[in-house]
Motif scaffolding. Structure first.
Motif, short mmCIF file in Angstrom:
data_model
loop_
_atom_site.label_atom_id
_atom_site.label_comp_id
_atom_site.label_asym_id
_atom_site.label_seq_id
_atom_site.Cartn_x
_atom_site.Cartn_y
_atom_site.Cartn_z
N THR A 1 -32.96 -7.65 -139.51
CA THR A 1 -32.01 -7.62 -140.62
C THR A 1 -32.07 -6.29 -141.35
O THR A 1 -31.03 -5.72 -141.72
CB THR A 1 -32.30 -8.77 -141.60
N TRP A 2 -33.27 -5.76 -141.54
CA TRP A 2 -33.44 -4.46 -142.20
C TRP A 2 -32.75 -3.36 -141.41
O TRP A 2 -32.06 -2.51 -141.96
CB TRP A 2 -34.92 -4.18 -142.38
N GLU A 3 -32.93 -3.38 -140.08
CA GLU A 3 -32.28 -2.37 -139.24
C GLU A 3 -30.76 -2.51 -139.27
O GLU A 3 -30.03 -1.51 -139.28
CB GLU A 3 -32.79 -2.50 -137.80
N GLN A 4 -30.27 -3.75 -139.28
CA GLN A 4 -28.83 -3.97 -139.31
C GLN A 4 -28.22 -3.48 -140.63
O GLN A 4 -27.12 -2.92 -140.65
CB GLN A 4 -28.52 -5.45 -139.10
N LEU A 5 -28.93 -3.70 -141.72
CA LEU A 5 -28.43 -3.26 -143.02
C LEU A 5 -28.47 -1.74 -143.17
O LEU A 5 -27.75 -1.17 -143.98
CB LEU A 5 -29.23 -3.92 -144.14
N ARG A 6 -29.32 -1.09 -142.39
CA ARG A 6 -29.45 0.37 -142.48
C ARG A 6 -28.62 1.11 -141.43
O ARG A 6 -28.60 2.33 -141.42
CB ARG A 6 -30.92 0.76 -142.32
N MET B 1 -22.37 -10.21 -144.45
CA MET B 1 -22.20 -10.36 -143.01
C MET B 1 -23.51 -10.79 -142.33
O MET B 1 -23.49 -11.50 -141.33
CB MET B 1 -21.71 -9.03 -142.43
N TYR B 2 -24.63 -10.38 -142.91
CA TYR B 2 -25.93 -10.72 -142.32
C TYR B 2 -26.69 -11.73 -143.18
O TYR B 2 -27.91 -11.81 -143.11
CB TYR B 2 -26.77 -9.44 -142.13
N VAL C 1 -16.97 -7.35 -141.68
CA VAL C 1 -16.93 -8.81 -141.66
C VAL C 1 -17.40 -9.29 -140.29
O VAL C 1 -17.45 -8.52 -139.33
CB VAL C 1 -15.52 -9.35 -141.96
N THR C 2 -17.72 -10.57 -140.19
CA THR C 2 -18.17 -11.12 -138.92
C THR C 2 -17.02 -11.23 -137.92
O THR C 2 -17.14 -10.85 -136.75
CB THR C 2 -18.81 -12.49 -139.14
N GLY C 3 -15.90 -11.75 -138.37
CA GLY C 3 -14.72 -11.89 -137.51
C GLY C 3 -13.48 -11.93 -138.36
O GLY C 3 -13.54 -11.96 -139.58
N LEU D 1 -30.83 -19.62 -129.76
CA LEU D 1 -29.72 -20.53 -129.47
C LEU D 1 -28.75 -20.63 -130.64
O LEU D 1 -27.58 -21.01 -130.45
CB LEU D 1 -30.26 -21.93 -129.14
N VAL D 2 -29.20 -20.31 -131.85
CA VAL D 2 -28.35 -20.49 -133.03
C VAL D 2 -28.01 -19.18 -133.74
O VAL D 2 -27.03 -19.12 -134.46
CB VAL D 2 -29.02 -21.47 -134.03
N ILE D 3 -28.83 -18.15 -133.56
CA ILE D 3 -28.54 -16.86 -134.20
C ILE D 3 -28.82 -15.75 -133.20
O ILE D 3 -29.43 -15.96 -132.16
CB ILE D 3 -29.40 -16.64 -135.46
N SER D 4 -28.38 -14.55 -133.56
CA SER D 4 -28.66 -13.38 -132.73
C SER D 4 -30.03 -12.83 -133.10
O SER D 4 -30.24 -12.34 -134.21
CB SER D 4 -27.58 -12.31 -132.96
N ILE D 5 -30.98 -12.95 -132.17
CA ILE D 5 -32.34 -12.46 -132.42
C ILE D 5 -32.88 -11.86 -131.13
O ILE D 5 -32.70 -12.43 -130.06
CB ILE D 5 -33.25 -13.61 -132.92
N PRO D 6 -33.51 -10.69 -131.19
CA PRO D 6 -34.03 -10.08 -129.96
C PRO D 6 -35.26 -10.82 -129.45
O PRO D 6 -35.84 -11.67 -130.15
CB PRO D 6 -34.39 -8.66 -130.41
N ALA D 7 -35.65 -10.48 -128.24
CA ALA D 7 -36.87 -11.06 -127.68
C ALA D 7 -38.08 -10.59 -128.49
O ALA D 7 -38.08 -9.52 -129.07
CB ALA D 7 -37.01 -10.67 -126.21
N LEU D 8 -39.08 -11.42 -128.51
CA LEU D 8 -40.28 -11.13 -129.30
C LEU D 8 -41.11 -10.05 -128.62
O LEU D 8 -41.59 -10.25 -127.50
CB LEU D 8 -41.10 -12.41 -129.47
#
Length: 398
Positions: free
Chosen positions: A42-47, A266-267, A104-106, A352-359
């Motif tokens: 989330t921090w990277e997306q906001l930046r 958006m996030y 916006v998301t969509g 399955l419910v949100i966009s999250i990268p592999a750990l």
């Protein structure tokens, strides 16, 4: 010398307590790893670059409440009066109408392709903006090629309305050549402008298509977007609803947001979930520390005689302390081993419910180090007490 075999036997003697502690440590590591991952994402997306002045662009979402005002030509007159009123507000640098907001998301979107090469060039999801000529002044975007149409055109169906493409989209649809004058499925390309973040759900977030035209329909609402001079954002934001209602009271103002607020909105799902998991991680970490303390304290009390005999046989206080801590470290490492599997499973469930990268591997390892530190702090005092057992106390009961 510390015997790991004796330590494991000691752990097995307290199967229920040890098992519960292992479960707590595993769940704590899984939550810590995934909450940290979400927070970092989330921090990277906001930046990330948006191409926009986030603090000085306002977007007003509104709609006419009168059915008559939702139709042309009454709506065109209303919109012209609204834009003129906003433009006259002190501190407003530029203003435009728009069918939707950036960031916006969509929203309103469609495909774009080169009419001469549809199969290769088709881009399936591109945000479509219907705006005034001043839209680029609001967003402070440079024209890289061509010219922006200066007349707001109506959707009469007789002639294709020229389109303006962002740079990345133009290069995708018309690679290796100028897009100016090329025909797309929406109309001829009039200009290419700098990239800006449109919709998160677009094929690429910087792909955008703009047309200088009337808003097609406003039954669900429309937007006014404006850029303000530095230092005037909050003042103008508070005045906008009253100014717009003064032009015509038959409107409903849904919201007035800065682009920075649009970006955070958006996030908000990721941010909210990251916050929730962080709170749960903190609580689980606290519970694990309390459990580790209780386990170490109970163990020290149960082993007073054993520890006293070891002291009588020459064991040092430092050796006893290290032995007690080592037992808790072994428990933590065992729990972390289970926790790594739990962290991976939780990561798969979240995906399955949100966009999250592999750990990544380093996150569980970092969480393990945090657990080791917290468990050490929690068990140091009970372990320190265990070193104070007197050999005489232990030998009296023999």
């Amino acid at each position: 010398m510390i015997s790991l075999q004796l330590i494991f036997k000691s752990m097995l003697r307290r199967k229920v307590v040890t098992s519960l502690l292992l479960v707590q440590l595993a769940l704590t590591l899984a939550l810590l790893s995934n909450s940290s991952l979400l927070a970092l994402q989330t921090w990277e997306q906001l930046r990330q670059p948006t191409g926009l002045d986030l603090d000085h662009i306002l977007y007003v979402s509104l709609k006419p409440t009168s059915k008559n005002l939702q139709e042309y030509p009454a709506f065109a007159d209303l919109l012209e009066r609204q834009l003129a009123a906003v433009r006259q507000m002190p501190g407003v640098a530029a203003v435009s109408h728009t069918n939707q907001s950036p960031l916006v998301t969509g929203g309103s979107n469609g495909n774009v392709n080169d009419e001469n090469d549809r199969d290769r060039s088709n881009v399936s999801t591109v945000p479509q903006y219907t705006v005034s000529p001043d839209f680029l002044q609001v967003l402070q975007l440079d024209v890289l090629e061509g010219e922006i149409p200066q007349t707001v055109q109506a959707w009469d169906g007789d002639a294709a309305i020229p389109v303006v493409l962002t740079k990345s989209l133009a290069e995708r649809v018309f690679p290796g050549k100028s897009a100016i004058g090329q025909m797309t499925n929406a109309g001829p390309v009039a200009a290419v402008i700098e990239d800006f973040y449109g919709q998160r759900s677009a094929e690429r977030v910087m792909y955008n298509r703009i047309q200088i035209a009337q808003i097609y329909g406003v039954a669900w609402g429309y937007g006014i977007i404006l850029r303000v001079e530095p230092g005037n954002t909050e003042q103008i934001r508070s005045q906008l609803p009253d100014v717009l209602k003064t032009v015509d009271p038959n409107i409903e103002v849904f919201s007035v947001r800065t682009m920075d607020e649009q970006l955070h909105r958006m996030y908000r799902n990721e941010f909210g979930l990251a916050t929730l998991l962080a709170v749960l991680s903190g609580l689980m970490l606290l519970v694990s520390m309390i459990s580790s303390y209780s386990n170490a304290h109970f163990n020290a009390l149960k082993r007073q005689q054993e520890i006293g005999i070891k002291r009588a046989l020459g064991a040092s206080k430092q050796g006893i302390l290290l032995e007690m801590l080592t037992e808790n470290w072994c428990t933590t490492v065992a729990g972390a081993g289970i926790g790594i599997v739990a962290a991976w499973l939780l990561n798969q469930a979240l995906a399955l419910v949100i966009s999250i990268p592999a750990l990544p591997v380093w996150l569980p390892l970092t969480a393990l180090l945090m657990l080791m530190l917290c468990v050490t702090l929690a068990t140091w005092y009970p372990a320190r007490i265990a070193t104070q057992v007197s050999p005489a106390t232990a030998t009296k009961t023999l």
